[in-house]
Write an enzyme that holds these catalytic residues in place. Structure first.
Site, PDB file in Angstrom:
ATOM      1  N   LEU A   1    -119.925  24.503 -67.215  1.00  0.00           N
ATOM      2  CA  LEU A   1    -120.630  24.240 -65.963  1.00  0.00           C
ATOM      3  C   LEU A   1    -121.128  25.559 -65.379  1.00  0.00           C
ATOM      4  O   LEU A   1    -120.352  26.482 -65.158  1.00  0.00           O
ATOM      5  CB  LEU A   1    -119.715  23.537 -64.961  1.00  0.00           C
ATOM      6  CG  LEU A   1    -120.323  23.245 -63.595  1.00  0.00           C
ATOM      7  CD1 LEU A   1    -121.524  22.315 -63.715  1.00  0.00           C
ATOM      8  CD2 LEU A   1    -119.276  22.650 -62.669  1.00  0.00           C
TER       9      LEU A   1
ATOM     10  N   ILE B   1    -112.946  24.131 -69.615  1.00  0.00           N
ATOM     11  CA  ILE B   1    -114.105  23.928 -68.745  1.00  0.00           C
ATOM     12  C   ILE B   1    -114.552  25.288 -68.208  1.00  0.00           C
ATOM     13  O   ILE B   1    -114.342  25.620 -67.043  1.00  0.00           O
ATOM     14  CB  ILE B   1    -113.800  22.934 -67.595  1.00  0.00           C
ATOM     15  CG1 ILE B   1    -113.217  21.634 -68.136  1.00  0.00           C
ATOM     16  CG2 ILE B   1    -115.070  22.645 -66.798  1.00  0.00           C
ATOM     17  CD1 ILE B   1    -112.877  20.598 -67.077  1.00  0.00           C
ATOM     18  N   PRO B   2    -115.168  26.096 -69.087  1.00  0.00           N
ATOM     19  CA  PRO B   2    -115.689  27.380 -68.616  1.00  0.00           C
ATOM     20  C   PRO B   2    -116.766  27.140 -67.554  1.00  0.00           C
ATOM     21  O   PRO B   2    -117.618  26.272 -67.725  1.00  0.00           O
ATOM     22  CB  PRO B   2    -116.294  28.008 -69.871  1.00  0.00           C
ATOM     23  CG  PRO B   2    -115.754  27.227 -71.023  1.00  0.00           C
ATOM     24  CD  PRO B   2    -115.420  25.887 -70.493  1.00  0.00           C
ATOM     25  N   HIS B   3    -116.701  27.899 -66.478  1.00  0.00           N
ATOM     26  CA  HIS B   3    -117.668  27.709 -65.391  1.00  0.00           C
ATOM     27  C   HIS B   3    -117.877  29.020 -64.646  1.00  0.00           C
ATOM     28  O   HIS B   3    -116.994  29.866 -64.616  1.00  0.00           O
ATOM     29  CB  HIS B   3    -117.197  26.612 -64.423  1.00  0.00           C
ATOM     30  CG  HIS B   3    -115.847  26.864 -63.854  1.00  0.00           C
ATOM     31  ND1 HIS B   3    -114.679  26.598 -64.546  1.00  0.00           N
ATOM     32  CD2 HIS B   3    -115.462  27.365 -62.658  1.00  0.00           C
ATOM     33  CE1 HIS B   3    -113.642  26.920 -63.794  1.00  0.00           C
ATOM     34  NE2 HIS B   3    -114.085  27.399 -62.645  1.00  0.00           N
ATOM     35  N   ALA B   4    -119.085  29.149 -64.082  1.00  0.00           N
ATOM     36  CA  ALA B   4    -119.404  30.374 -63.351  1.00  0.00           C
ATOM     37  C   ALA B   4    -120.649  30.179 -62.510  1.00  0.00           C
ATOM     38  O   ALA B   4    -121.494  29.337 -62.813  1.00  0.00           O
ATOM     39  CB  ALA B   4    -119.628  31.525 -64.335  1.00  0.00           C
TER      40      ALA B   4
END
Length: 151
Positions: free
Chosen positions: A102, A64-67
């Site tokens: 996300l 779940i890469p998110h930034a």
């Protein structure tokens, strides 16, 4: 949490061919930049910075890469299934085949934890992950992810 408002069918991809986690982040940034009309390089820098803090590979073949992205006014995401599982440095060392991306604005930092939790819950729902892995089309893949998430 209404996930269909955050991750839409047109932001869903299957068969994405990448060989490494870092290539995956580049591809994600490119797709997100085009999808959300945001600078892909800014997205890539933010995703790479987040990933250097610790892998967003949460295990069971999921990342779940998110930034936080300055230009984002509301949380938005991508749903991706890779052509081949890849090493995302997940906590359980299982290769990653599904990524739920996300991105959120600086002013949405409080909300994004709720969205991350909703995504994680959805992926733990009975049969959702297995159905997503068996899906043959983008529409099936998306529908399997969204199933019962509107409640």
């Amino acid at each position: 949490m209404n996930l269909p408002n955050i991750i839409r069918p047109e932001h869903t991809f299957i068969g994405v061919s990448v060989s490494t986690k870092w290539r995956a982040l580049q591809t994600i940034a490119d797709k997100a930049g085009k999808a959300f009309s945001v600078d892909g390089q800014a997205i890539l820098k933010a995703l790479e910075a987040r990933e250097r803090l610790g892998s967003t590979g949460i295990g069971n073949g999921i990342a779940i890469p998110h930034a936080a992205i300055d230009a984002m006014s509301s949380p938005r995401g991508l749903l991706i299934r890779f052509a081949q599982p890849l090493n995302f440095e997940a906590i359980d060392d299982i290769a990653t085949d599904i990524a739920v991306v996300l991105l959120f604005g600086e002013n949405n930092r409080g909300e994004y934890l709720n969205v991350l939790a909703a995504i994680a819950r959805q992926l733990q729902s009975d049969g959702v992950l297995a159905a997503m892995r068996k899906a043959r089309t983008v529409d099936e893949f998306y529908s399997d992810f969204i199933a019962d998430s509107r409640a």
